[in-house]
Each structure stands twice: as C-alpha cells, then as structure tokens.
Design a protein around this motif. Structure first.
Motif: not given
Ligand code: TYM
Length: 398
Positions: A96, A109, A243-244, A133, A94
């Motif tokens: 961030r 979450v 969203d991912q 990113e 996973t």
């Molecule tokens: P980021 O930093 O935007 O978000 C991190 C993780 O949190 C989830 N997320 C949420 N989940 C539930 N409700 C919300 N309101 C909410 N906002 C964010 C996102 O789906 C994410 O899982 N590009 C990614 C970083 C990343 C990543 C991954 C995430 C790199 N590799 C592999 C998931 C799986 C990012 O900017 O996440």
C-alpha cells in the motif's frame, strides 16, 4: 508469443492500442478493456481450467472474485499451484502507498483477497508500505508519510491478518535490510529501460527513477532474512490490481539475471469510481471514492449520486430496464454482495425493469454502511502496540 518475449512492455507500447486507455501505477484513464489489457501487458487470463485447478488444490470453492471474473489475469499462478501440490513453500507479497489517513473500498479488494489466499494456503505474507514512494510523488512531508503508514496499517490489520504469519513494513524503516537486493536490481535496469516502462522523463526527480527497484525487492525471499534466512528458492505470489503490473514486469525481467525466481501475480480489475465504471476509485480524487471512514450520511449521498445505468424516470426504467454494464452501484454489488443468488436476482430484476435504481442503491448503501461499521469496530481494537508488533521484523510461522 511466449510470455518471456512479451515483457517488459513500455508505456508507449501499452498506450499504442485501439482502446487508448492508460493504465499505470499513477494514472488510469480512458475506457479500460480488460481483455485488451491482458494482451498489451502480456499476462494470462484466469480461465475455467485454472479456476477448477485452484479449487482442486485448495479443496474449497474459489473466492467469489475469481468466480465472478474480478480477479481476471495472472502470471505463473499454475507454477504456484505446482509448488503447493509438491508440498513446497511460497509466500504472499502485497502493499500500500500510504498517501492519506483512510483507505477506500477499492483498496479493500487486494487486501481482502490476500487474506483469503493466506487462509487458503496457510502461508507467510509480507506487506510493503511505500511511504518513500508517496513522498517522492506527492506534496507531503516524510513525517506525514510515516504517520499514514501506521494509520493505514491499522486498517490493513483490521481486515484480519494473522500476526504469526504477517510482516508489515515501512520502507522508511526497513529499506536497509533490502538494500543489497535493491542494488542488485538497480544494476540490472538502465535509465532508458525504467523511463520506457514507467514513462519517467528528465524532469522527474531521481528518486522516482530508482523507486521501482524498491517495490521489486520484496519479490525475492532473501529480502526477509528474519523469515527466510538466505534462501532464494521460495517463490512469491503478488495479489494486486492490474495498475501495479509494470513494477512486476520489470521485476520478472531482472529476476533470472540475478539467479532469483520470477514473482507470480494475480491481478484484479478496478473497483470503479463513483462517476463511471470505466475508471478506478482513487484516493487522490476524493470525489471518486467511498472511504472506510465515511458516515452513513456521506455514503448515502455518494451512492445516490453515483453513475447509474438505470433510466431517467421510473416509467422508462419499468419499460426498458437498466444497463448493468455501466451501472456503478450494481458493479459495487458484484464486488461486495457475497450471495450469488441474491446478486443474480437483483441483476435480473434491475435489467428487466422490475427493480428501480433507488431500490438497488438502497441495498448497496445498507451493505456498505454495515461493512464500514464492522471495519471501524475491528480497527478500533488495533492498538499502537499491535501496529508496532506487526511492523517488527521477526520469525513468522512457516
Ligand atoms: P496503492 O496504495 O495505490 O494501492 C494499494 C492496493 O490497492 C489496489 N487498488 C485498487 N484495487 C482495486 N480497485 C481500485 N480502485 C484500486 N485502487 C488501488 C492497488 O493495485 C494496490 O494493490 N505502489 C503501491 C504499493 C505497493 C504494492 C506492492 C501494491 C508496494 N508493493 C505490491 C501491490 C503489490 C501503491 O501505491 O498501492
């Protein structure tokens, strides 16, 4: 239609549907209909049969977020359970995107759920910090991105991940090891495809066009030679919010062409914004979010202003009750109030008018304040040395 034929779905296709919501890694707008989203993205709903199988394989009741439908969609979760039953390994991945000093409740979450999966299956976990990113997308310096990586890593570590089974990495530092896989992936995806999936245009910087390959690479076990050697036969499971998914539709499309396994996914719904249940809490819209650094007073003010499904006056509320569907504080309770009976009791009383909005908000405020306090205590115990240890490539117990 088989799942194979449904992916990857372009941004244009994804928007060309009745509900008109936009869901991608950078934007969530419009009213998200999760049932339609599953159809658009070509994923599979988590149904009762899968939940029963999950419980059978883990030997434990499924996490409340599965039972309450908050983790609602998946790709190939059955295949992962097959591996577990056969005694074969898999790993969790996973991540961030560190764009600010603090995480919000929505970010908890996927991480809290990932910890639950790590404990349930006793498997290695890799956590990608996409400082690159955030540099490409936001107006922040590389130095700030690197600092946010370490600060956010403290929050993630504070959730309780086992250091013997968890590797957190900064793309800025670790990208070289993944570079062979990044190149292999880049060679498989054309500019037109990446524009189609992610909506990039000619005026987007070229870093954005190549970034999806960097988020894809950790899906393949040989990106982590210190953990898996050169093995390519260890599948990964990716917990994230929906969203991912576009990144991993692309990843799943290229995997067979490289002789690699497709990553499996489990998707959550969004923890909603304070302003309304139909969109996601987002760090870039600070008004929408309750942060893990907020004080009791800040939490109180924010929750008291959150969008309510209760009636305008106490009299009307007693007469007609609240609309739980749109009530943000109640939604928050569905995520974080673990006691099923208590949640049901609150829902019944609030919907029937026996409970007022202020009472529900008070319960939520106390719950969130307690969570923040406990989180901050755990975070304070995470020293710089501990962060460095998590971020150091090493063998993991597996
Ligand atoms: P980021 O930093 O935007 O978000 C991190 C993780 O949190 C989830 N997320 C949420 N989940 C539930 N409700 C919300 N309101 C909410 N906002 C964010 C996102 O789906 C994410 O899982 N590009 C990614 C970083 C990343 C990543 C991954 C995430 C790199 N590799 C592999 C998931 C799986 C990012 O900017 O996440």
């Amino acid at each position: 239609m088989s799942e194979e034929n449904k992916e990857p779905v372009s941004v244009e296709q994804a928007q060309d549907v009745a509900d008109q919501s936009v869901v991608n890694p950078w934007e969530v707008t419009g009213i998200v209909d999760y049932g339609k989203l599953i159809e658009r993205f070509g994923s599979t709903p988590i149904d009762d049969a899968l939940i029963a199988r999950f419980e059978k394989v883990t030997g434990k009741p499924a996490h409340i977020w599965i039972r309450r439908g908050l983790f609602f969609s998946h790709r190939d979760l059955n295949e992962v359970l097959d591996k577990v039953e056969q005694g074969k390994p898999f790993y969790l991945y996973t991540g961030r995107g560190p764009s600010s000093d603090a995480l919000h409740f929505g970010h908890l979450v996927p991480f809290v759920f990932t910890k639950y999966l790590q404990d349930a299956f006793n498997v290695p976990l890799v956590i990608q910090m996409t400082d690159d990113e955030k540099f490409l997308w936001k107006n922040i310096t590389l130095e700030d991105c690197a600092r946010y990586t370490r600060e956010n890593a403290k929050d993630i570590i504070a959730i309780g991940f086992d250091i013997n089974k968890t590797f957190i990495f900064s793309n800025l530092e670790y990208v070289g090891t993944m570079y062979p896989n990044i190149l292999r992936i880049q060679k498989c995806v054309t500019g037109n495809q990446v524009s189609g999936i992610f909506g990039f245009g000619g005026s987007d910087n070229i870093g954005k066009h190549s970034f999806p390959a960097i988020q894809a690479a950790p899906s393949f076990s040989n990106s982590f030679p210190h953990i898996f050697g050169d093995r390519v036969d260890i599948p990964c499971l990716i917990p994230c919010a929906i969203d991912q998914d576009p990144y991993f539709r692309m990843t799943r499309d290229v995997a067979p062409r490289l002789g690699y396994l497709k990553p499996a996914l489990v998707h959550s719904k969004f923890f909603p914004a304070l302003q309304g249940y139909q969109t996601k809490m987002s760090a870039s819209s600070t008004d929408s979010a309750v942060f893990l650094t907020d004080t009791r007073e800040q939490i109180k003010t924010k929750i008291n202003q959150a969008f309510s499904g209760g009636r305008d006056t106490a009299e009307l509320q007693r007469q007609f009750g609240a609309n739980l569907e749109v009530d943000v504080p109640y939604r928050y309770l569905t995520f974080f109030l673990e006691d099923d009976e208590k949640l049901k009791d609150i829902g019944d009383k609030y919907a029937s008018g026996k409970m007022l909005t202020g009472e529900v908000k008070k319960i939520l405020i106390d719950l969130l304040v307690d969570m923040v306090q406990r989180h901050q205590e755990a975070r304070a115990a995470v020293t710089e040395d501990i962060v460095t240890a998590f971020l150091t490539p090493r063998k993991l117990a597996f």
